[in-house]
Motif scaffolding. Sequence first.
Motif, PDB file in Angstrom:
ATOM      1  N   LEU A 130       8.949   8.847   1.090  1.00  0.00           N
ATOM      2  CA  LEU A 130       7.559   8.556   0.686  1.00  0.00           C
ATOM      3  C   LEU A 130       6.961   9.255  -0.459  1.00  0.00           C
ATOM      4  CD1 LEU A 130       4.999   7.398   1.894  1.00  0.00           C
ATOM      5  CD2 LEU A 130       4.574   9.336   3.674  1.00  0.00           C
ATOM      6  N   TYR A 152      -2.597   3.465   5.699  1.00  0.00           N
ATOM      7  CA  TYR A 152      -1.274   2.835   5.896  1.00  0.00           C
ATOM      8  C   TYR A 152      -0.594   3.560   7.110  1.00  0.00           C
ATOM      9  CZ  TYR A 152      -1.759  -0.029   1.847  1.00  0.00           C
ATOM     10  OH  TYR A 152      -2.240  -0.870   0.849  1.00  0.00           O
ATOM     11  N   ARG A 196       1.617  -9.509   5.144  1.00  0.00           N
ATOM     12  CA  ARG A 196       0.655  -8.766   4.303  1.00  0.00           C
ATOM     13  C   ARG A 196       0.627  -9.690   2.986  1.00  0.00           C
ATOM     14  NH1 ARG A 196       2.907  -4.751   1.383  1.00  0.00           N
ATOM     15  NH2 ARG A 196       0.822  -4.198   0.565  1.00  0.00           N
TER      16      ARG A 196
ATOM     17  N   LEU B 187       4.565  -1.571  -3.736  1.00  0.00           N
ATOM     18  CA  LEU B 187       4.880  -0.188  -3.306  1.00  0.00           C
ATOM     19  C   LEU B 187       4.108   0.316  -2.141  1.00  0.00           C
ATOM     20  CD1 LEU B 187       4.591   1.298  -7.040  1.00  0.00           C
ATOM     21  CD2 LEU B 187       6.773   0.938  -5.720  1.00  0.00           C
ATOM     22  N   TYR B 188       2.877  -0.300  -2.008  1.00  0.00           N
ATOM     23  CA  TYR B 188       2.160  -0.041  -0.505  1.00  0.00           C
ATOM     24  C   TYR B 188       2.813  -0.515   0.601  1.00  0.00           C
ATOM     25  CZ  TYR B 188      -1.536   1.857  -3.467  1.00  0.00           C
ATOM     26  OH  TYR B 188      -2.274   2.447  -4.317  1.00  0.00           O
ATOM     27  N   GLY B 189       3.787  -1.560   0.242  1.00  0.00           N
ATOM     28  CA  GLY B 189       4.597  -2.199   1.428  1.00  0.00           C
ATOM     29  C   GLY B 189       5.513  -1.039   1.810  1.00  0.00           C
ATOM     30  N   VAL B 191       5.471   2.063   1.138  1.00  0.00           N
ATOM     31  CA  VAL B 191       4.629   3.163   1.743  1.00  0.00           C
ATOM     32  C   VAL B 191       4.500   2.991   3.273  1.00  0.00           C
ATOM     33  CG1 VAL B 191       2.406   4.403   1.939  1.00  0.00           C
ATOM     34  CG2 VAL B 191       3.271   4.221  -0.317  1.00  0.00           C
TER      35      VAL B 191
END
Lengths: 211, 211
Positions: A130, A152, A196, B187-189, B191
């Motif tokens: 992370l 998240y 998403r 990238l948030y995926g 995370v």
Amino acid sequence: MRISQLSAESGVPIPTIKYYLREGLLPAGEQTAATRAEYGPSHLRRLRLIRALLEVGRLPVAAIRRVIEAVEDEDLPVHTMLGTAHYALGAAPEPDAGDDDLREARQTVDELIAGLGWTVTPLAPTRDELARALVTLKRLGMPAGQADLLPYAASAMRLAHDHEMSRIPFDGPREVAVETLVICTVLYGRVLDVFRRLAQESESARILGAT
Amino acid sequence: MRISQLSAESGVPIPTIKYYLREGLLPAGEQTAATRAEYGPSHLRRLRLIRALLEVGRLPVAAIRRVIEAVEDEDLPVHTMLGTAHYALGAAPEPDAGDDDLREARQTVDELIAGLGWTVTPLAPTRDELARALVTLKRLGMPAGQADLLPYAASAMRLAHDHEMSRIPFDGPREVAVETLVICTVLYGRVLDVFRRLAQESESARILGAT
């Protein structure tokens, strides 16, 4: 059952089964004659687990071996055994992050997990994974502070708590628990990832007035 | 600026810039002398986009070319341009799903998206990608009906609506919108994916009484 029946029932070709036996991923059958061995339900379960790790988890053989060693070590608590699968599913370390940036990001991660009250071992490589994602986000100018990450974390915990971990049969054979965890983590993760992109397309249509 | 300065400002080595020029991914500079070309801020933006598609999106050059063609076609609405990036980020088709199973799963996906009221083009390959994930889940005996999927859809929409799409600068240069979308999605995926494994570890610890 004979190896031919084990192959028929599992759908795994005989040469592949022999490869797993040589590699020690599958325990030997019970020798009933010089050229004859008997296999049972535990071999079927093990083959299912190997296929899940290989085809769903896309793990290399070395990582599969680590998971299976944890499955075979009956002294290892189920929680620790499942951890080996979680950690094997992580991305390989990326060496490009600067030391200072990584240290700072790692601190953000540790504070975040502590603030959430989650029970995650201090040595979990998922913490580093992370942190590396945060370093990349920051390097590209994207927000990666605690407030940006909390939604998240909340989504992840909601899914894990309400839906995912209740699917794991904790009190059955160790193989089945690990197999279910790997399938759940990888495949529902893929589902979430596609959702998403679908949701983003729908939001883009709404914002831009497209139909 | 000269190519050497473009290289210094972007961090992309000159031979790589020349490769992008040859491949048509980067438009030629303005020729100011026989062996001299001038580059501007649009070239810098384009290089940033190429790097995002390559290093964050891990897209092959053919896919990068399709995205860049969409960026360059000013007649193409921004929503459609962003779609090319969304679709390029999807998994390559897997041929192993049975036709009947896939048709049934695709119907589940279409009904689900309609029921959610999401605006997703009927031809979006993301629909098929989700259907293929459902086929794999079912084949492995995991629940993949509408009720099992809705929590993932809800999480995805919450993140897209509340956090992700508001980060996209829709009214700036087209390159920047696509670049931000790719970085956000990937990238948030990542995370979210790590948070899921962390949350699962924490839930496993809670359920099994480990500390």
